[in-house]
Design a protein around this motif. Structure first.
Motif, PDB file in Angstrom:
ATOM      1  N   HIS A 101       1.133   5.456  -2.208  1.00 45.06           N
ATOM      2  CA  HIS A 101       0.443   6.450  -3.046  1.00 45.06           C
ATOM      3  C   HIS A 101       1.475   7.261  -3.828  1.00 45.06           C
ATOM      4  N   HIS A 159      -5.275  -0.784   5.783  1.00 49.74           N
ATOM      5  CA  HIS A 159      -5.251  -0.415   7.211  1.00 49.74           C
ATOM      6  C   HIS A 159      -6.069  -1.361   8.103  1.00 49.74           C
ATOM      7  N   ASP A 206       2.314   2.845   3.198  1.00 53.64           N
ATOM      8  CA  ASP A 206       1.453   3.989   2.908  1.00 53.64           C
ATOM      9  C   ASP A 206       2.286   5.066   2.194  1.00 53.64           C
ATOM     10  N   HIS A 257      -9.652   1.843   1.493  1.00 56.19           N
ATOM     11  CA  HIS A 257      -9.271   2.172   2.870  1.00 56.19           C
ATOM     12  C   HIS A 257     -10.484   1.903   3.756  1.00 56.19           C
ATOM     13  N   HIS A 308       0.830  -1.220   0.000  1.00 55.46           N
ATOM     14  CA  HIS A 308       0.000   0.000   0.000  1.00 55.46           C
ATOM     15  C   HIS A 308       0.858   1.262   0.000  1.00 55.46           C
TER      16      HIS A 308
HETATM   17 ZN   LIG Z   1      -3.691   4.892   1.690  1.00 56.13          ZN
END
Ligand SMILES: [Zn+2]
Length: 495
Positions: A63, A275, A326, A238, A61
């Motif tokens: 971004h 998460h 993340d 999420h 995960h």
């Molecule tokens: Zn995220």
């Protein structure tokens, strides 16, 4: 054919790192055997004396857009981060989308990560060009990636009950301008991107990411699930990342976000929860029964004040757990060794009962095989075994992290921090050699990033000003929600 000779090959489950040679045919491991393994006379030899070989780490995960926003915030909850998104991630050109992804891919490669599940954000809707730009960045660095556009048809302000009402009328007017594209536009754009994808799907593929369940209408979530099914790609969302989300889910649907997604038909083996800090036991059972995954991001969960996810409870319910960092805008570095260490440590910090703690081999497997399954690459990456891709990290055993070598699995998870990474091979190709990327010029990336930073600070100044006005409201309203007692039965009447 290539032969790697003289290294020690990690078996995380067995907690051993025995001397062994690895024969590689093209991009795939052909054979692993004791030192002196037979190889064609003309096969190039990679000297791995003094090196520990482990499967490339897989980031479940991250971004792409976060990398140009590195370091922009300190005391941010998830809700403040979402409020900051138009400022820290807005106004990007196509080149800047590509650049931001490339910075992250370069960082991950240098830190022993060979594949990533990336959820880029494009406002007001994803575009085939924007997604291709992210995918191309990974291809240029040499990583594998799954690129899943984050999509929604409600803004954060529309998704949190009562939040619009506490804004002053002028602020409400500004926030209304952030409106997202109609969901059909987003679905259509993703469909075009899936159909026209020109990158090698063996290495870089797409998935679909309805960003946060209550940020999406029910029709939108159903359409995303259908699109993913139609194209045989993953679905990622999420879910119950913050307590605010968990409470809003119950308020909005009268059931948990996971139960809501289940009722919409979104859960399945290619579904990944990002998460999952506030999943309840029933949620985990549903995920486990569907063969779904959780991308566990312990660093981000602490950084945004979301709490400690219960990895042991997930594993007990047969949830596949992968590990992630993340984005760089909320966990700063994309270091999978740190993610492993944090996963081990938060498990210990949650409760004093050692049997509830995850073991280092469980953590190491989550960061490799678990993440591989979440990415839809299971059986092909995440292990050093014949038939698997030659995605191999070479750690320097002369580095202090490994002096002395007592238990390779414990040391990989608890002691290694990326400092010992000497080479990184992806698909049989050396992407990092002697601690340097062979594929991209990091100094050139830094120059481009500095120019982008200057330009973005200028064009996003009005969004920064808007954030400064919104932050005090969001910063008071959302913690108010988060301080509410959270008991599922209070809302839905079941234990
Ligand atoms: Zn995220």
């Amino acid at each position: 054919m290539t032969i790697i000779r003289g290294g020690r090959v990690l078996d995380a489950r067995a907690r051993r790192a025995d001397p062994g040679d690895i024969l590689i045919d093209g991009d795939t491991i052909a054979e692993i055997g004791p030192p002196g393994l037979a190889a064609p006379a003309d096969a190039p030899v990679v000297d791995a004396h003094g090196l520990l070989l482990h499967p490339g780490l897989i980031n479940a995960h991250t971004h792409a857009q976060g990398n140009l926003a590195k370091g922009m915030g300190d005391r941010w909850t998830l809700e403040l981060l979402l409020t900051a998104a138009p400022w820290i991630g807005g106004g990007r050109t196509l080149e800047e989308r590509h650049l931001s992804a490339k910075i992250g891919a370069a960082e991950m490669a240098l830190k022993g990560c060979t594949a990533a599940y990336d959820l880029p954000l494009e406002w007001p809707a994803p575009t085939p060009e924007g997604l291709e730009a992210v995918g191309r960045a990974y291809a240029e660095v040499g990583l594998r990636a799954v690129v899943a556009p984050m999509v929604a048809d409600r803004t954060f302000f529309e998704a949190i009950p009562g939040l619009m009402e506490v804004l002053t009328p002028p602020l409400r007017k500004e926030v209304e301008k952030l409106r997202l594209a109609p969901w059909k536009t987003s679905v259509e754009n993703m469909r075009r991107a899936l159909q026209g994808w020109t990158l090698d799907r063996d290495r870089i593929r797409m998935a679909v990411a309805p960003t946060i369940p209550h940020h999406c209408s029910d029709e939108f979530i159903r359409a995303c699930a259908d699109l993913a099914k139609e194209h045989g790609v993953g679905l990622h969302s999420h879910v119950s990342e913050s307590k605010v989300q968990a409470i809003v889910g119950l308020q909005t649907y009268g059931k948990t976000l996971t139960a809501h997604l289940d009722d919409l038909g979104a859960l399945g083996p290619s579904f990944t929860v990002a998460h999952g800090v506030w999943l309840d036991p029933d949620d985990m059972t549903r995920l486990g029964d569907h063969g779904a995954s959780v991308a566990h991001n312990p660093g981000s969960n602490m950084r945004l004040g979301n709490g400690f996810a219960d990895m042991r409870a997930m594993l007990e319910r047969r949830v596949n757990v992968g590990l992630g960092t993340d984005g760089a805008n909320c966990s700063d570095n994309l270091n999978m060794y740190e993610a492993m260490r944090f996963a081990a440590l938060v498990s210990k910090a949650r409760v004093p009962d050692v049997e509830r703690w995850v073991t280092t081999d469980e953590v190491a497997l989550a960061a490799t095989e678990g993440s591989a399954r979440a990415l839809g690459f299971d059986g092909r990456i995440g292990r050093l075994a014949p038939g698997y891709k030659a995605d191999i990290v070479f750690l320097d055993l002369a580095h202090p992290n490994w002096i002395p070598l007592n238990d390779p699995t414990n040391q990989l998870v608890h002691a290694e921090d990326g400092g010992a990474v000497r080479h990184v091979m992806i698909g049989g190709r050396m992407v990092v050699e002697n601690r340097r990327l062979t594929t991209v010029d990091v100094a050139a990336l830094a120059r481009e990033a500095e120019a982008a930073r200057d330009r973005l600070a200028r064009v996003n100044a009005p969004m920064k000003a808007l954030y400064d006005q919104l932050a005090p409201v969001v910063g008071r309203y959302c913690p108010g929600l988060a301080h509410m007692p959270y008991h599922v039965d209070r809302y839905v009447g079941h234990a």
